[in-house]
Design a protein around this motif. Structure first.
Motif, mmCIF file in Angstrom:
data_model
loop_
_atom_site.group_PDB
_atom_site.id
_atom_site.type_symbol
_atom_site.label_atom_id
_atom_site.label_comp_id
_atom_site.label_asym_id
_atom_site.label_seq_id
_atom_site.Cartn_x
_atom_site.Cartn_y
_atom_site.Cartn_z
ATOM 1 N N LEU A 189 32.130 36.354 26.082
ATOM 2 C CA LEU A 189 31.966 37.780 26.350
ATOM 3 C C LEU A 189 31.565 38.039 27.811
ATOM 4 O O LEU A 189 32.029 39.009 28.428
ATOM 5 N N ALA A 190 30.712 37.180 28.385
ATOM 6 C CA ALA A 190 30.218 37.389 29.753
ATOM 7 C C ALA A 190 31.329 37.284 30.788
ATOM 8 O O ALA A 190 31.238 37.867 31.870
ATOM 9 N N LEU A 191 32.396 36.566 30.446
ATOM 10 C CA LEU A 191 33.460 36.362 31.423
ATOM 11 C C LEU A 191 34.558 37.426 31.336
ATOM 12 O O LEU A 191 35.390 37.540 32.242
ATOM 13 N N ARG A 192 34.602 38.195 30.259
ATOM 14 C CA ARG A 192 35.698 39.149 30.049
ATOM 15 C C ARG A 192 35.830 40.185 31.177
ATOM 16 O O ARG A 192 36.953 40.534 31.554
ATOM 17 N N PRO A 193 34.656 40.684 31.748
ATOM 18 C CA PRO A 193 34.826 41.685 32.815
ATOM 19 C C PRO A 193 35.556 41.155 34.051
ATOM 20 O O PRO A 193 36.053 41.946 34.856
ATOM 21 N N TYR A 248 40.521 40.323 37.439
ATOM 22 C CA TYR A 248 40.642 39.893 38.828
ATOM 23 C C TYR A 248 41.626 38.740 39.007
ATOM 24 O O TYR A 248 41.994 38.433 40.156
ATOM 25 N N VAL A 249 42.054 38.123 37.879
ATOM 26 C CA VAL A 249 42.955 36.970 38.007
ATOM 27 C C VAL A 249 44.212 37.141 37.166
ATOM 28 O O VAL A 249 44.929 36.166 36.913
ATOM 29 N N LEU A 250 44.477 38.344 36.698
ATOM 30 C CA LEU A 250 45.674 38.603 35.934
ATOM 31 C C LEU A 250 46.743 39.177 36.859
ATOM 32 O O LEU A 250 46.650 40.320 37.314
ATOM 33 N N CYS A 251 47.716 38.358 37.130
ATOM 34 C CA CYS A 251 48.847 38.721 37.989
ATOM 35 C C CYS A 251 48.461 38.908 39.454
ATOM 36 O O CYS A 251 49.339 39.189 40.290
ATOM 37 N N VAL A 252 47.139 38.801 39.772
ATOM 38 C CA VAL A 252 46.687 38.831 41.167
ATOM 39 C C VAL A 252 45.652 37.726 41.338
ATOM 40 O O VAL A 252 44.972 37.354 40.387
ATOM 41 N N ASN A 253 45.482 37.231 42.551
ATOM 42 C CA ASN A 253 44.496 36.161 42.788
ATOM 43 C C ASN A 253 43.313 36.725 43.574
ATOM 44 O O ASN A 253 43.209 36.556 44.781
ATOM 45 N N GLU A 254 42.402 37.388 42.883
ATOM 46 C CA GLU A 254 41.178 37.918 43.477
ATOM 47 C C GLU A 254 39.966 37.136 42.954
ATOM 48 O O GLU A 254 38.903 37.684 42.668
ATOM 49 N N THR A 255 40.149 35.830 42.854
ATOM 50 C CA THR A 255 39.090 34.952 42.336
ATOM 51 C C THR A 255 37.844 35.018 43.209
ATOM 52 O O THR A 255 36.709 35.027 42.700
ATOM 53 N N GLY A 256 37.988 35.039 44.534
ATOM 54 C CA GLY A 256 36.846 35.084 45.450
ATOM 55 C C GLY A 256 36.008 36.329 45.245
ATOM 56 O O GLY A 256 34.770 36.257 45.175
ATOM 57 N N ALA A 257 36.648 37.491 45.163
ATOM 58 C CA ALA A 257 35.909 38.747 44.952
ATOM 59 C C ALA A 257 35.192 38.723 43.616
ATOM 60 O O ALA A 257 34.035 39.152 43.488
ATOM 61 N N ALA A 258 35.877 38.212 42.578
ATOM 62 C CA ALA A 258 35.261 38.125 41.256
ATOM 63 C C ALA A 258 34.057 37.193 41.289
ATOM 64 O O ALA A 258 33.016 37.450 40.662
ATOM 65 N N THR A 259 34.225 36.093 42.032
ATOM 66 C CA THR A 259 33.118 35.128 42.133
ATOM 67 C C THR A 259 31.916 35.751 42.816
ATOM 68 O O THR A 259 30.769 35.526 42.400
ATOM 69 N N ASP A 260 32.132 36.531 43.872
ATOM 70 C CA ASP A 260 31.016 37.199 44.563
ATOM 71 C C ASP A 260 30.295 38.163 43.631
ATOM 72 O O ASP A 260 29.056 38.210 43.614
ATOM 73 N N ILE A 261 31.058 38.919 42.874
ATOM 74 C CA ILE A 261 30.449 39.868 41.930
ATOM 75 C C ILE A 261 29.681 39.114 40.857
ATOM 76 O O ILE A 261 28.570 39.487 40.477
ATOM 77 N N PHE A 262 30.272 38.022 40.370
ATOM 78 C CA PHE A 262 29.605 37.195 39.350
ATOM 79 C C PHE A 262 28.289 36.626 39.892
ATOM 80 O O PHE A 262 27.272 36.618 39.207
#
Length: 862
Positions: free
Chosen positions: A264-268, A272-286
């Motif tokens: 559940l914690a990872l769903r938000p 950020y990684v569906l059809c786009v590669n915004e892993t870095g931004a997601a990681t910063d928010i996480f």
């Protein structure tokens, strides 16, 4: 004494004493304030020091200084303290430095957790992106195909039904409308549309199967046609997938597919990684979210939540900082005060150094005023004061000159001053008083000088012998610093005695009656009016001798009981200091930070390794802070830290408790508890168990030889001790009960010694005169009355001088000196004004002929 001889003797005295006086100022540079520096090498603590230092002095000068910081705003003040101490080269431990360390560890752990989880998170999201990237492309293609099919379906429906029903004619639909109009004449709308569509657009009627003119524009009709278009290249499952993806969107479709399988914690973070590669931004928010959660659940440590820092805090009122270094840090004493025995003893030294000159000046001024009052003239007081003052300076110079051989303890200078002034003025007063008395009887100046010196040989020499034996008794101690006190006091008596039998007789010979200028010798009666009062006192004492004796004995016994029940002794010199900021800080440290203020160190030397029983016993010792164990050669040594100053009374009891470990191989006890045991045993207990009896016995024997009597010396010592009891009782009532000050342990020792030494002066003067009158033929009662009446004014004047000489040290900030000064002053006044005119004649009257036993003086014909 001839005039030429007198000049020569006076010149020699001046030369010697001036030479010595020129060195007086240097004595303060060689005074020793630490008793441990004047100790025998074979005492237990010194043996321990030799073991620890391997026979050499330690080179380490670094020490720990505890600093009490006053609130509020402790955090800000601690920050300032840390900065100041670090700039001065100290290593600092404080609640704030502990907080810094704890927070550093805390953030290190937090960052480690953040890095670990964000790395895992980044990799996980990257995996999701990589795993969904191809699906995303395929689903986008399906979506695009479905959307294209819907566009084609819509175009077909409008090109058929739309054109037919709306009569919408375009170049594309013109042919269809032509066919439709012809066919509509034969067929219904739906059939005509399908037939016309096939004619105009090719084989498309199957796409319109089930579509009617009523619902052709409905979304369902468009979807149906679109699905029939896609069915040419897609199966039904893909068509349904394409429809679903088109309705939801590719990202949402994929999200729904993944959400059920992810925490559940990872769903938000999936978008950020569906059809786009915004892993870095997601990681910063996480990372930011994880940081908030961690710091919320596990807040950063503060000095109020860290157990180690809490030990150095008392609410927001006080904090304790520990500085390791050398010297004394520069602090704002209004809110930061250092605490250490060294600093307090340094202040003790400063007080001594600064007060001695002021006290000496006060003593000199007071002495001059009293001498002016006693003599009622000008020259004699100035001459006497000059003699005594030069004698005192000579004493200081002599102490300095012999300091390489015996370094002087600081109390030597303090106690020597009133002794020199008291004895010196007493002896001069006695000699000059006897000279004036003989001159008024008609004696020539030379004979008056001879009579004064002759009487002085008996009275002054006896007094000096007694004073020298009593004061010099400190030399019997095995402790060098006590020996230096005895030596200084013995030298005081010798220098005063030398002055009395050189300078004073020479001045009387040279100056004669001019000593009493501007008054004539006939006017010098030394307060004759007081003799009448003394005469009445003696008559009263002779009349009611038994009643007076019983009354004095009863009161003295009551006072002895009072002293025993109320005296509270302290061995801590810090208790004798004034209430300074440092002393207050010490009290705060010992009250609120007892578990961490390691103010003293005691060393335990064992012959074998200490077992758990020993170590457990040590941790239960009162005021225990911590211990360390190390070895030196064949010895095991425990360094025991206690939250007591090295001067504390409690160290005596700590030593006694530690001696119980001797059965476990404990060989020596050194350090602070060892030194305290030495001081207490070899000064206090030694005095009361041995030295006092030596003093009394030597004084009694000296008096017996000088007075050729047994009972009179015993009576003399008894009355002096009685005065001491009264003085000590007053001291306890005034300083202890009213003032709340404990009785410093050296006070009774010094008081007893001084009173026995100096207090016998007056009695010796009187008894010597009584014996002289008896030898002239008077009976005991008449001799007692004559002696007291004639010498009484001189004795009372001398007592007043002695009292004021010691009273001058009451201005000291040190409690012990205040107590000694006030008690000796009262005892001297009580002795001279009460005991001598009342109790002494009463006892001597009752003893009668036994006053001079075993001599035959009382059997001589009258």
């Amino acid at each position: 004494m001839r005039t030429a001889s007198a000049y020569a003797l006076l010149a020699l005295w001046i030369a010697v004493y001036v030479y010595l006086a020129l060195h007086a100022a240097r004595v303060f540079d060689v005074l020793v304030y630490s008793e441990s520096k004047l100790m025998p090498k074979n005492v237990e603590p010194n043996i321990v020091n030799n073991i620890i230092n391997n026979g050499s002095k330690s080179n380490s000068s670094s020490n720990f200084i505890f600093i009490v910081i006053y609130g509020p705003n402790l955090s800000h003040k601690l920050s300032l303290i840390n900065k100041t101490l670090v700039e001065e080269g100290y290593n600092v431990t404080s609640p704030l430095t502990i907080q810094y360390i704890a927070q550093k560890i805390y953030w290190l752990k937090i960052n480690t957790i953040l890095n670990n989880y964000t790395n895992k998170f980044f990799n996980y999201l990257n995996t999701i992106y990589n795993s969904t990237k191809d699906n995303c492309i395929k689903l986008r293609e399906l979506k695009e195909a479905y959307e294209a099919a819907k566009r084609n379906a819509t175009a077909l429906l409008y090109a058929t039904y739309g054109a037919a029903l709306l009569n919408y004619s375009t170049p594309q639909t013109a042919k269809f409308l032509q066919y439709y109009r012809n066919l509509s004449k034969t067929y219904g709308v739906d059939a005509a549309v399908r037939l016309a569509a096939d004619e105009a657009y090719g084989n498309v009627s199957w796409l319109l199967e089930g579509i009617t003119w009523r619902d052709w524009a409905a979304e369902s009709s468009i979807d149906l046609v679109a699905e029939r278009i896609l069915s040419a290249r897609l199966n039904s499952s893909l068509i349904q997938l394409a429809r679903n993806v088109t309705e939801l969107g590719v990202e949402k479709y994929l999200y729904l597919q993944l959400a059920s399988r992810l925490p559940l914690a990872l769903r938000p973070y999936i978008p950020y990684v569906l059809c786009v590669n915004e892993t870095g931004a997601a990681t910063d928010i996480f990372r930011e979210s994880l940081l908030r959660n961690l710091t919320s659940e596990y807040p950063p440590p503060t000095m109020y939540t860290i157990p180690q820092a809490e030990q150095l805090l008392y609410g927001d009122l006080y904090a304790l900082a520990i500085a390791e270094g050398t010297g004394v840090p520069k602090l704002n004493y209004s809110w930061a005060v250092p605490v250490s025995t060294g600093i307090l003893m340094s202040q003790f030294t400063e007080i001594v150094t600064s007060e001695v000159p002021d006290i000496d000046k006060t003593t000199a001024i007071v002495m001059l005023a009293i001498l002016l009052l006693v003599f009622g003239t000008l020259i004699a007081p100035l001459v006497v004061l000059a003699e005594v003052g030069l004698s005192y300076l000579a004493l200081l110079g002599l102490i300095y000159l012999i300091s390489p051989y015996m370094p002087p303890y600081y109390l030597s200078v303090y106690i020597a001053a009133p002794v020199v002034f008291a004895l010196g003025i007493d002896y001069n007063l006695l000699l000059l008083g006897r000279y004036a008395e003989e001159r008024n009887k008609g004696a020539e100046p030379a004979k008056a000088v001879s009579a004064a010196v002759g009487f002085g040989k008996r009275a002054v020499l006896t007094s000096a012998a007694v004073a020298g034996l009593a004061l010099g008794s400190f030399g019997f101690s095995i402790l060098p610093f006590m020996q230096t006190i005895g030596l200084a006091l013995a030298l005081s008596v010798i220098l005063v005695l030398a002055t009395s039998f050189t300078a004073t007789p020479a001045l009387m010979t040279v100056m004669g009656d001019r000593l009493f200028w501007p008054r004539k010798i006939e006017e010098i009666r030394l307060h004759e009016g007081r003799s009448k009062l003394l005469g009445r006192s003696v008559d009263f004492a002779l009349k009611y001798s038994k009643i007076l004796l019983i009354l004095f004995v009863i009161i003295t016994l009551i006072l002895i009981i009072f002293i025993i029940n109320n005296i509270r002794i302290t061995t801590n010199p810090i208790s004798a200091m004034p209430e300074t900021k440092n002393k207050e800080a010490l009290r705060i440290a010992q009250t609120y930070f007892r578990n961490v203020t390691a103010l003293s160190t005691t060393y335990l030397v064992f012959t074998r390794s200490p077992n758990n029983t020993v170590l457990g016993y040590i941790t239960e010792i009162p005021y225990y802070t911590n211990y360390t164990i190390f070895t030196k050669g064949k010895y095991y040594i425990i360094s025991l830290k206690l939250s007591l100053t090295s001067t504390s009374d409690e160290l005596i009891y700590i030593y006694d408790n530690l001696t119980k470990l001797r059965k476990y191989g404990l060989l020596y006890i050194g350090g602070d508890a060892g030194w305290k045991h030495i001081y207490y045993t070899y000064i206090y207990l030694y005095f009361w168990h041995f030295q006092l009896y030596i003093i009394l016995l030597s004084v009694i024997l000296a008096l017996m030889v000088a007075l050729r009597s047994v009972m009179t010396p015993l009576r003399l010592v008894a009355t002096v001790l009685m005065s001491m009891v009264w003085g000590l009782a007053l001291n306890i009532a005034l300083f202890q009960i009213v003032g709340g000050q404990l009785t410093y342990w050296l006070q009774p020792v010094v008081l007893t010694t001084l009173l026995v030494a100096v207090g016998t002066d007056y009695d010796v003067f009187i008894v010597s005169r009584i014996r002289e009158e008896v030898e002239r033929g008077l009976d005991d009662r008449s001799a007692i009355r004559t002696a007291i009446v004639t010498t009484g004014p001189i004795v009372t004047g001398a007592a007043l001088i002695l009292a004021l000489a010691f009273l001058s040290i009451v201005q000291s900030q040190l409690t012990v000196l205040q107590q000694i000064g006030a008690t000796v002053a009262f005892s001297a006044i009580f002795d001279a004004y009460i005991v001598r005119p009342l109790l002494v004649p009463a006892i001597m009257n009752l003893l009668a002929k036994y006053n001079w036993w075993p001599s035959k003086l009382h059997e001589r014909p009258r």
